[in-house]
Design an enzyme around this catalytic site. Structure first.
Site, PDB file in Angstrom:
ATOM      1  N   CYS A 115       0.819  -1.231   0.000  1.00  0.00           N
ATOM      2  CA  CYS A 115       0.000   0.000   0.000  1.00  0.00           C
ATOM      3  C   CYS A 115       0.847   1.272   0.000  1.00  0.00           C
ATOM      4  O   CYS A 115       0.349   2.348  -0.315  1.00  0.00           O
ATOM      5  CB  CYS A 115      -0.941  -0.006   1.199  1.00  0.00           C
ATOM      6  N   HIS A 257      -3.184   7.432   1.836  1.00  0.00           N
ATOM      7  CA  HIS A 257      -3.580   6.103   1.360  1.00  0.00           C
ATOM      8  C   HIS A 257      -4.917   5.775   2.001  1.00  0.00           C
ATOM      9  O   HIS A 257      -5.118   6.003   3.194  1.00  0.00           O
ATOM     10  CB  HIS A 257      -2.523   5.077   1.768  1.00  0.00           C
ATOM     11  N   ASN A 287      -9.978  -0.067  -0.301  1.00  0.00           N
ATOM     12  CA  ASN A 287      -8.513   0.057  -0.268  1.00  0.00           C
ATOM     13  C   ASN A 287      -7.950  -0.500  -1.583  1.00  0.00           C
ATOM     14  O   ASN A 287      -7.982  -1.705  -1.807  1.00  0.00           O
ATOM     15  CB  ASN A 287      -7.987  -0.729   0.936  1.00  0.00           C
TER      16      ASN A 287
HETATM   17  N1  ACO Z   1     -18.370  -8.715   8.768  1.00  0.00           N
HETATM   18  C1  ACO Z   1     -18.865  -9.035   9.960  1.00  0.00           C
HETATM   19  N2  ACO Z   1     -18.100  -9.373  11.017  1.00  0.00           N
HETATM   20  C2  ACO Z   1     -16.777  -9.363  10.832  1.00  0.00           C
HETATM   21  C3  ACO Z   1     -16.188  -9.052   9.607  1.00  0.00           C
HETATM   22  C4  ACO Z   1     -17.042  -8.709   8.544  1.00  0.00           C
HETATM   23  N3  ACO Z   1     -16.591  -8.376   7.321  1.00  0.00           N
HETATM   24  N4  ACO Z   1     -14.848  -9.114   9.737  1.00  0.00           N
HETATM   25  C5  ACO Z   1     -14.599  -9.480  11.006  1.00  0.00           C
HETATM   26  N5  ACO Z   1     -15.767  -9.640  11.671  1.00  0.00           N
HETATM   27  C6  ACO Z   1     -15.948 -10.043  13.044  1.00  0.00           C
HETATM   28  C7  ACO Z   1     -14.805 -10.862  13.574  1.00  0.00           C
HETATM   29  O1  ACO Z   1     -14.923 -12.209  13.188  1.00  0.00           O
HETATM   30  C8  ACO Z   1     -14.951 -10.650  15.061  1.00  0.00           C
HETATM   31  O2  ACO Z   1     -15.973 -11.513  15.526  1.00  0.00           O
HETATM   32  P1  ACO Z   1     -15.772 -12.298  16.918  1.00  0.00           P
HETATM   33  O3  ACO Z   1     -15.644 -11.207  17.952  1.00  0.00           O
HETATM   34  O4  ACO Z   1     -17.014 -13.090  17.020  1.00  0.00           O
HETATM   35  O5  ACO Z   1     -14.510 -13.085  16.761  1.00  0.00           O
HETATM   36  C9  ACO Z   1     -15.488  -9.221  15.161  1.00  0.00           C
HETATM   37  O6  ACO Z   1     -15.998  -8.890  13.869  1.00  0.00           O
HETATM   38  C10 ACO Z   1     -14.411  -8.231  15.548  1.00  0.00           C
HETATM   39  O7  ACO Z   1     -13.250  -8.492  14.746  1.00  0.00           O
HETATM   40  P2  ACO Z   1     -11.978  -7.596  14.834  1.00  0.00           P
HETATM   41  O8  ACO Z   1     -10.984  -8.078  13.831  1.00  0.00           O
HETATM   42  O9  ACO Z   1     -11.546  -7.483  16.244  1.00  0.00           O
HETATM   43  O10 ACO Z   1     -12.592  -6.220  14.350  1.00  0.00           O
HETATM   44  P3  ACO Z   1     -11.967  -4.799  14.399  1.00  0.00           P
HETATM   45  O11 ACO Z   1     -12.805  -3.910  15.202  1.00  0.00           O
HETATM   46  O12 ACO Z   1     -10.489  -4.831  14.699  1.00  0.00           O
HETATM   47  O13 ACO Z   1     -12.136  -4.345  12.881  1.00  0.00           O
HETATM   48  C11 ACO Z   1     -10.800  -4.112  10.903  1.00  0.00           C
HETATM   49  C12 ACO Z   1     -11.514  -5.067  11.850  1.00  0.00           C
HETATM   50  C13 ACO Z   1     -11.848  -3.256  10.228  1.00  0.00           C
HETATM   51  C14 ACO Z   1     -10.073  -4.935   9.856  1.00  0.00           C
HETATM   52  C15 ACO Z   1      -9.822  -3.230  11.716  1.00  0.00           C
HETATM   53  O14 ACO Z   1      -8.991  -4.028  12.497  1.00  0.00           O
HETATM   54  C16 ACO Z   1      -9.001  -2.375  10.828  1.00  0.00           C
HETATM   55  O15 ACO Z   1      -9.491  -1.415  10.285  1.00  0.00           O
HETATM   56  N6  ACO Z   1      -7.682  -2.676  10.713  1.00  0.00           N
HETATM   57  C17 ACO Z   1      -6.812  -2.008   9.798  1.00  0.00           C
HETATM   58  C18 ACO Z   1      -6.517  -2.967   8.726  1.00  0.00           C
HETATM   59  C19 ACO Z   1      -6.507  -2.377   7.346  1.00  0.00           C
HETATM   60  O16 ACO Z   1      -7.160  -1.416   7.008  1.00  0.00           O
HETATM   61  N7  ACO Z   1      -5.738  -3.007   6.522  1.00  0.00           N
HETATM   62  C20 ACO Z   1      -5.644  -2.636   5.172  1.00  0.00           C
HETATM   63  C21 ACO Z   1      -4.308  -2.938   4.663  1.00  0.00           C
HETATM   64  S1  ACO Z   1      -3.082  -2.085   5.555  1.00  0.00           S
HETATM   65  C22 ACO Z   1      -3.157  -0.591   5.075  1.00  0.00           C
HETATM   66  O17 ACO Z   1      -3.562  -0.308   3.999  1.00  0.00           O
HETATM   67  C23 ACO Z   1      -2.700   0.450   6.019  1.00  0.00           C
END
Ligand code: ACO
Length: 330
Positions: A115, A257, A287
């Site tokens: 990214c 980004h 993204n």
């Molecule tokens: N739909 C519904 N539920 C979901 C989904 C989905 N698409 N994805 C995950 N869940 C669930 C999980 O299974 C989990 O359930 P559980 O508690 O029963 O196990 C629950 O939601 C919480 O999951 P977390 O992973 O803890 O959710 P979080 O609040 O951390 O959000 C997210 C996840 C959105 C990915 C967040 O961590 C984030 O924004 N991280 C940054 C990652 C990113 O943007 N990466 C892109 C590439 S890197 C970059 O470009 C910088």
């Protein structure tokens, strides 16, 4: 005395036609529009058609950037293409685009910083120009990330989209002893790139030619990536400002980004930059990895938000981990 510097002479972008909404994804995986929008701000993404390759998206963005710069491929002496989703393992997608542009001379190569790829490519291009090794460089960020997603893994597949963006960088000379502050003259003021391979397990693809002989799929520890993103991005933005003796309040536009809206909001809040100064496309593009910055930049230039003379800060973080920033006087 004059000093060489590069400036952005034109920009362009391209998105595949097919829009995929959150509701459409919710028909095949256990997710919902409400979950995706509240956690990421993403409402829809574009997905490349069957047979539509990264080079096809890159080529269309490149043509638009060349038109915007009022130049042709004959004017180019270098093509640098940032991608994680090349058409083939080799040759580089940049050489494919070089051929599509009917460019008979110069050089072309790919850059891989996920990214952060566009910032890395921009930094390399700027350094080529400053060193006198190139005068006009086409810098492209292009991805078909949909091809490396595990469409059964709801924690990653909802986050990404396909697209491409490009800029044409040109050399110009700044009068070092002019009365006008060189920071006020158009051009890339500085670029800053970083990586830390100790965090490669936070965001990676579980395949590759040397390891599994398969392409593999994106794997991510989302929470950890989020934590590192906000810290590293605020830090590298301050590094770019300090290098040019500017304050956070001097930024006219932050073009980040587009990973997700919560990272954008948290970074802007940490930096004290108001939301109206942040260019946001993640709601419509998701993204698009290396393509997201030139896509956002192109949108804000063409709709008239970014104006001549303004101070623009580009920043990104991605797998590696890699991160970087570029400060640009438009
Ligand atoms: N739909 C519904 N539920 C979901 C989904 C989905 N698409 N994805 C995950 N869940 C669930 C999980 O299974 C989990 O359930 P559980 O508690 O029963 O196990 C629950 O939601 C919480 O999951 P977390 O992973 O803890 O959710 P979080 O609040 O951390 O959000 C997210 C996840 C959105 C990915 C967040 O961590 C984030 O924004 N991280 C940054 C990652 C990113 O943007 N990466 C892109 C590439 S890197 C970059 O470009 C910088």
């Amino acid at each position: 005395m004059t000093l060489p510097r590069s400036y952005i002479a034109g920009c362009g972008s391209y998105l595949p036609e097919r829009r995929v909404s959150n509701e459409e994804l919710a028909q095949t995986i256990d997710t919902s529009d409400e979950w995706i929008v509240s956690r990421t701000g993403i409402k829809e993404r574009r997905i490349a058609a069957d047979g539509e390759l990264t080079s096809d998206l890159a080529y269309k963005a490149a043509i638009r950037a060349l038109e915007h710069a009022q130049m042709t491929a004959d004017d180019l002496d270098l093509v640098i293409l940032a991608t994680t989703t090349p058409d083939r393992t080799f040759p580089s997608t940049a050489t494919r685009v070089q051929a599509m542009l009917n460019m008979k001379s110069g050089a072309a190569f790919d850059v891989q910083a996920v990214c952060s790829g566009f910032i890395f490519a921009l930094s390399i291009a700027d350094n080529f120009i400053r060193a006198g090794q190139a005068e006009t460089v086409l810098v492209i960020g292009a991805e078909t990330f949909s091809r490396i997603l595990d469409w059964e893994d709801r924690t990653t597949c909802v986050l990404f989209g396909d697209g491409a963006g490009a800029v044409v960088l040109r050399k110009e000379h700044i009068e070092a002893d002019s009365d006008v502050d060189s920071r006020e003259q158009r051009g890339i003021l500085s670029t800053h790139i970083h990586s830390d391979g100790n965090y490669s397990n936070l965001l990676y693809v579980d395949g590759g030619p040397s390891s599994t002989q398969t392409t593999g799929h994106v794997r991510m520890i989302g929470r950890e990536v989020f934590r590192h993103a906000v810290v590293n991005l605020a830090w590298v933005v301050d590094e770019a400002l300090k290098a040019n003796n500017y304050q956070r309040s001097d930024i006219d536009w932050l073009v980040p980004h587009q990973a997700n809206k919560r990272i954008l909001d948290s970074t802007a809040r940490k930096l004290g930059i108001p939301e109206e100064k942040v260019v946001i496309t993640v709601d419509r593009h998701a993204n698009t990895s290396a393509a997201s910055i030139p896509l956002a930049l192109d949108e804000a230039v063409r709709d008239g938000r970014i104006k001549q003379g303004e101070l623009i800060l580009l920043e990104a973080m991605g797998g590696g981990l890699t991160w970087g920033a570029a400060l640009v006087r438009w």
